[in-house]
Design an enzyme around this catalytic site. Structure first.
Site, mmCIF file in Angstrom:
data_model
loop_
_atom_site.group_PDB
_atom_site.id
_atom_site.type_symbol
_atom_site.label_atom_id
_atom_site.label_comp_id
_atom_site.label_asym_id
_atom_site.label_seq_id
_atom_site.Cartn_x
_atom_site.Cartn_y
_atom_site.Cartn_z
ATOM 1 N N ASP A 39 84.302 42.808 79.626
ATOM 2 C CA ASP A 39 84.344 42.265 80.994
ATOM 3 C C ASP A 39 85.358 43.037 81.832
ATOM 4 O O ASP A 39 86.350 42.483 82.311
ATOM 5 C CB ASP A 39 84.674 40.763 80.965
ATOM 6 C CG ASP A 39 83.491 39.935 80.496
ATOM 7 O OD1 ASP A 39 82.367 40.471 80.455
ATOM 8 O OD2 ASP A 39 83.690 38.749 80.174
ATOM 9 N N ASP A 92 74.558 40.436 80.134
ATOM 10 C CA ASP A 92 74.728 38.976 80.114
ATOM 11 C C ASP A 92 74.378 38.406 81.494
ATOM 12 O O ASP A 92 75.204 37.807 82.170
ATOM 13 C CB ASP A 92 76.173 38.648 79.721
ATOM 14 C CG ASP A 92 76.366 37.177 79.389
ATOM 15 O OD1 ASP A 92 75.375 36.432 79.388
ATOM 16 O OD2 ASP A 92 77.525 36.798 79.141
ATOM 17 N N LYS A 94 72.291 36.019 82.379
ATOM 18 C CA LYS A 94 72.080 34.558 82.468
ATOM 19 C C LYS A 94 71.065 34.215 83.562
ATOM 20 O O LYS A 94 71.353 33.476 84.500
ATOM 21 C CB LYS A 94 73.395 33.821 82.706
ATOM 22 C CG LYS A 94 74.369 33.937 81.538
ATOM 23 C CD LYS A 94 75.525 32.973 81.655
ATOM 24 C CE LYS A 94 76.438 33.018 80.461
ATOM 25 N NZ LYS A 94 77.221 34.255 80.329
ATOM 26 N N ASP A 97 66.239 31.268 87.168
ATOM 27 C CA ASP A 97 65.478 30.952 88.380
ATOM 28 C C ASP A 97 63.985 30.850 88.059
ATOM 29 O O ASP A 97 63.582 30.965 86.900
ATOM 30 C CB ASP A 97 65.752 32.030 89.440
ATOM 31 C CG ASP A 97 65.781 31.441 90.848
ATOM 32 O OD1 ASP A 97 64.899 30.630 91.171
ATOM 33 O OD2 ASP A 97 66.671 31.816 91.625
ATOM 34 N N THR A 101 61.138 35.093 90.833
ATOM 35 C CA THR A 101 62.468 35.607 91.184
ATOM 36 C C THR A 101 63.103 36.375 90.023
ATOM 37 O O THR A 101 63.659 37.457 90.218
ATOM 38 C CB THR A 101 63.382 34.432 91.620
ATOM 39 O OG1 THR A 101 62.751 33.767 92.715
ATOM 40 C CG2 THR A 101 64.758 34.913 92.038
ATOM 41 N N GLN A 213 87.563 27.899 79.169
ATOM 42 C CA GLN A 213 87.033 28.567 77.970
ATOM 43 C C GLN A 213 87.673 27.942 76.732
ATOM 44 O O GLN A 213 88.855 27.608 76.756
ATOM 45 C CB GLN A 213 87.348 30.079 78.028
ATOM 46 C CG GLN A 213 86.952 30.884 76.804
ATOM 47 C CD GLN A 213 85.441 30.980 76.573
ATOM 48 O OE1 GLN A 213 84.768 29.968 76.420
ATOM 49 N NE2 GLN A 213 84.912 32.182 76.556
HETATM 50 P P1 BMP Z 1 86.211 36.001 76.394
HETATM 51 O O1 BMP Z 1 86.088 36.297 74.895
HETATM 52 O O2 BMP Z 1 87.059 36.987 77.101
HETATM 53 O O3 BMP Z 1 86.563 34.584 76.686
HETATM 54 O O4 BMP Z 1 84.751 36.276 77.022
HETATM 55 C C1 BMP Z 1 83.629 35.570 76.623
HETATM 56 C C2 BMP Z 1 82.385 36.187 77.194
HETATM 57 O O5 BMP Z 1 81.256 35.486 76.732
HETATM 58 C C3 BMP Z 1 82.300 36.166 78.723
HETATM 59 O O6 BMP Z 1 81.690 37.368 79.145
HETATM 60 C C4 BMP Z 1 81.384 35.011 79.044
HETATM 61 O O7 BMP Z 1 80.596 35.266 80.188
HETATM 62 C C5 BMP Z 1 80.512 34.933 77.815
HETATM 63 N N1 BMP Z 1 80.103 33.566 77.431
HETATM 64 C C6 BMP Z 1 81.023 32.600 77.074
HETATM 65 O O8 BMP Z 1 82.234 32.824 77.082
HETATM 66 N N2 BMP Z 1 80.565 31.356 76.703
HETATM 67 C C7 BMP Z 1 79.256 31.028 76.679
HETATM 68 O O9 BMP Z 1 78.915 29.918 76.304
HETATM 69 C C8 BMP Z 1 78.323 32.009 77.040
HETATM 70 C C9 BMP Z 1 78.759 33.283 77.402
HETATM 71 O O10 BMP Z 1 77.873 34.197 77.723
#
Ligand code: BMP
Length: 263
Positions: A39, A92, A94, A97, A101, A213
């Site tokens: 990211d 990723d 996601k 829609d 689209t 998170q």
């Molecule tokens: P990190 O390990 O830095 O927290 O990043 C997690 C990555 O996984 C991010 O890119 C996020 O968009 C993706 N992600 C997530 O964290 N949880 C989900 O349930 C689904 C994801 O795609």
């Protein structure tokens, strides 16, 4: 060369192994179940990093819409690196829609995702038509394409973590099992091992971030939650030595996988 777009449908001249099979081979040959989630906002930086950690990963996950310097030339470079080091490229996106689209989002615009991403992520919230539409738009690509359905999310209070919702996702996965190769999940959802379970929210030192998170360790994810692939982002990208940390997560993830396999 990137494939040309003809009437919104991509024409590509190259053949390779189906994605599921590719993953199994990569895991055994390279001894890794690690997906690096890069990211970062610079594609140049991702390209450099992917050359350094290419041998350690089975997959690279990016978010193309956070890149300041996206170009088709650079993404082609990244794709070439993914072929050289043999890892899968996951956008990723996601998608979430209606069919028409998402077809446009997949094949058109600045990113033309379908021309370079081996895999994309998809929410099934709009219904199974979303998967049908995405699969249809890559039908004429002469190279394997697939998707991962988001069944459960790692973030606090996720509305996806509801039994009926997850059941619907599993049903959809089974119905479109050529194109859908597995899940983004937080637990093992089916006993059918052809579906690959990819688990984000992995960290060896933290339990979460300031924005909801939630993390578990690689061992908890694989042993406790049945993950096939560990999706690891900031634990690696924010570390002082990204290459060394990447190796640590690779080793930890593969060791736990091997231990379980040998039981
Ligand atoms: P990190 O390990 O830095 O927290 O990043 C997690 C990555 O996984 C991010 O890119 C996020 O968009 C993706 N992600 C997530 O964290 N949880 C989900 O349930 C689904 C994801 O795609």
């Amino acid at each position: 060369e990137l494939p040309a777009l003809k009437n919104g449908i991509i024409e590509m001249k190259s053949s390779s192994i189906p994605i599921r099979q590719r993953f199994q081979t990569i895991r055994e040959e390279k001894k890794t179940n690690l997906c690096l989630c890069a990211d970062l906002t610079s594609l140049d930086e991702i390209i450099e990093l992917s050359k350094q950690v290419g041998p350690n990963i089975c997959m690279l996950k990016i978010h193309c819409d956070i890149l300041n310097d996206f170009s088709m030339e650079k993404i082609q470079q990244l794709k070439n690196i993914s072929r050289t080091f043999n890892f899968l490229l996951l956008e990723d996106r996601k998608f979430a829609d209606i069919g028409n689209t998402v077809q446009l989002q997949y094949t058109k615009g600045l990113f033309q995702i379908a021309t370079w991403a081996d895999l994309v992520t998809v929410h099934v919230l709009p219904g199974e038509g979303i998967v049908q539409a995405l699969e249809q738009s890559v039908q004429s690509i002469d190279e394997p394409r697939g998707c991962l359905l988001i069944a459960q999310m790692s973030s606090k209070g996720a509305l996806t973590n509801n039994e009926d919702y997850v059941k619907g996702v599993i049903k959809c996965t089974e119905k479109y099992s050529d194109y859908v190769i597995g899940f983004i999940s937080q637990s093992r959802l089916t006993t059918d091992n052809k579906f690959i379970h990819c688990t984000p929210g992995i960290h060896l030192n933290n339990t979460g971030d300031q924005l909801g998170q939630q993390y578990v360790t690689p061992r908890q994810a694989i042993d406790g939650r049945g993950a096939d692939i560990l999706i690891v982002g900031r634990a690696i990208t924010d570390s002082i030595n990204r290459i060394k940390t990447c190796e640590e997560y690779q080793q930890e993830g593969y060791n736990v996988y091997e231990q379980l396999r040998n039981i």
